[in-house]
Design an enzyme around this catalytic site. Structure first.
Site, short mmCIF file in Angstrom:
data_model
loop_
_atom_site.label_atom_id
_atom_site.label_comp_id
_atom_site.label_asym_id
_atom_site.label_seq_id
_atom_site.Cartn_x
_atom_site.Cartn_y
_atom_site.Cartn_z
N LYS A 14 2.19 -11.87 8.72
CA LYS A 14 1.06 -11.10 8.22
C LYS A 14 0.37 -12.00 7.22
O LYS A 14 0.95 -12.39 6.21
CB LYS A 14 1.56 -9.82 7.55
N SER A 39 -4.83 -1.75 4.00
CA SER A 39 -4.88 -0.47 3.30
C SER A 39 -5.99 0.44 3.81
O SER A 39 -5.83 1.65 3.91
CB SER A 39 -5.15 -0.68 1.81
N THR A 42 0.84 -1.21 0.00
CA THR A 42 0.00 0.00 0.00
C THR A 42 0.87 1.26 0.00
O THR A 42 0.49 2.29 -0.53
CB THR A 42 -0.91 0.00 1.24
N THR A 84 -2.19 -12.57 4.64
CA THR A 84 -3.10 -11.92 3.70
C THR A 84 -3.73 -12.96 2.76
O THR A 84 -4.25 -12.62 1.71
CB THR A 84 -2.39 -10.76 2.96
N TYR A 126 5.53 -12.37 5.55
CA TYR A 126 4.37 -11.78 4.89
C TYR A 126 3.83 -12.76 3.84
O TYR A 126 4.47 -12.99 2.82
CB TYR A 126 4.81 -10.45 4.27
N ASP A 144 -8.71 -6.92 4.45
CA ASP A 144 -9.59 -6.00 5.19
C ASP A 144 -11.06 -6.42 5.09
O ASP A 144 -11.84 -6.19 6.01
CB ASP A 144 -9.46 -4.57 4.65
N GLU A 145 -11.42 -7.00 3.94
CA GLU A 145 -12.81 -7.42 3.75
C GLU A 145 -13.16 -8.64 4.58
O GLU A 145 -14.30 -9.07 4.66
CB GLU A 145 -13.11 -7.66 2.24
#
Ligand code: HMN
Length: 291
Positions: free
Chosen positions: A161, A205, A47, A163, A135, A188-189
């Site tokens: 992290k 983000s 980001t 993701t 990550y 995030d969703e």
């Protein structure tokens, strides 16, 4: 990493109209986010457009952030690059300027072997005293559980992290690797499910532009109020899904500007918004979705 939990924006990097790093805007954005209550900052990640910046620019951006933060919240410095030597150079610099932890994508593009990825993280963590957050992100090639286990064995690798959207693996990591291996959910969703499956925090983000939604969501999950968490996730997702279709990092920067922290422009080829009419439309949609 056990000291770093909660909601951490994957900080945007402001550039000016000519695509130069904008120190003034960076400082203002840092203050804006800390004043809104975020629990830490994740600097020069994807980001933050790090892969469009030179190593010198990445160092400068991190220096400005740590100088502005002045210890008020923890700072995780993303130092990932394809070359181990370059990442080590960035890691040493991060330690020197006061970052609290490192994070790195694995080396990508060539499709490196598991052994090469393990040696990449081993070499970096050996070069500083800072903890490392690996990550796991589709853009750089997902790890799989076996590789995560190998990474967790490296001295200094204290967390991940995460993701990926396979949130059952968050539970498995906690069960089989250990509860003290720290996990940040990165989609995030799916923040609510990441936290509900046992993540210690969330990095993403959209915590730049709507941090209060996710601070409340994090508190709701911690309090076991899943109805409230779900309602907040719905607000977040409405904003996320309309933004994803509209050049997301640039749109997040504009949304921050409307709220009082002008986060500047993106680098090409991301490019920027927008005619006045487009910007008005974006703003209307943002306001409609956010409430
Ligand atoms: C970073 O490195 O900057 C991020 O933390 C990345 C972050 O996890 C984002 N994921 C990706 O860009 C792949 C998410 O915040 C993402 O933007 C969001 O979940 C919407 O899909």
């Amino acid at each position: 990493l056990s000291q770093i939990k909660g909601v951490l924006p994957a900080l945007v990097t402001p550039f000016d109209e000519n695509e130069n790093f904008d120190e003034g805007r960076m400082r203002a954005v840092v203050d804006f986010l800390i004043n809104r209550g975020v629990d830490g900052l994740y600097v020069t990640g994807s980001t933050g457009e790090a892969f469009m910046m030179s190593p010198e620019e990445r160092k400068r951006a991190l220096e400005v952030v740590t100088d502005e933060v002045k210890g008020r919240v923890p700072v995780i410095a993303h130092i990932g690059a394809i070359s181990t030597n370059l990442s080590i150079d960035l890691a040493k610099h991060a330690e020197k300027v006061g970052a609290d932890a490192l994070s790195s994508v694995p080396p990508f593009y060539w499709g490196f072997s598991q052994d090469q990825i393990v040696s990449y993280y081993t070499d970096i963590t050996a070069s500083t005293g800072l903890p490392m957050c690996a990550y796991n992100v589709p853009l750089a090639g997902l790890f799989g559980f076996d590789l995560i286990k190998k990474l967790a064995d490296i001295p200094g690798v204290e967390g991940i992290k995460y993701t990926a959207t396979t949130h059952h693996e968050i539970m498995r990591i906690k069960a089989e690797i250990g509860t003290d291996f720290i996990i940040y959910s990165g989609a995030d969703e799916m923040a609510m499910s990441g936290l509900a499956f046992g993540a210690d925090g969330i990095i993403g983000s959209f915590y730049n532009s709507i941090p209060e939604v996710y601070l409340a969501l994090n508190a709701a999950v911690a309090a076991g109020d899943m109805e409230k968490a779900k309602a907040l996730q719905e607000v977040g997702n409405a904003v996320i899904f309309f933004t994803l279709a509209r050049n997301p990092i640039a749109a997040i920067k504009r949304a921050m500007a409307w709220q009082g922290a002008d986060a500047g422009y993106c680098r090409k080829p991301f490019g920027n918004f927008y005619t006045e009419a487009e910007e008005e439309k974006l703003k209307d949609e943002f306001r409609a979705f956010k409430t």
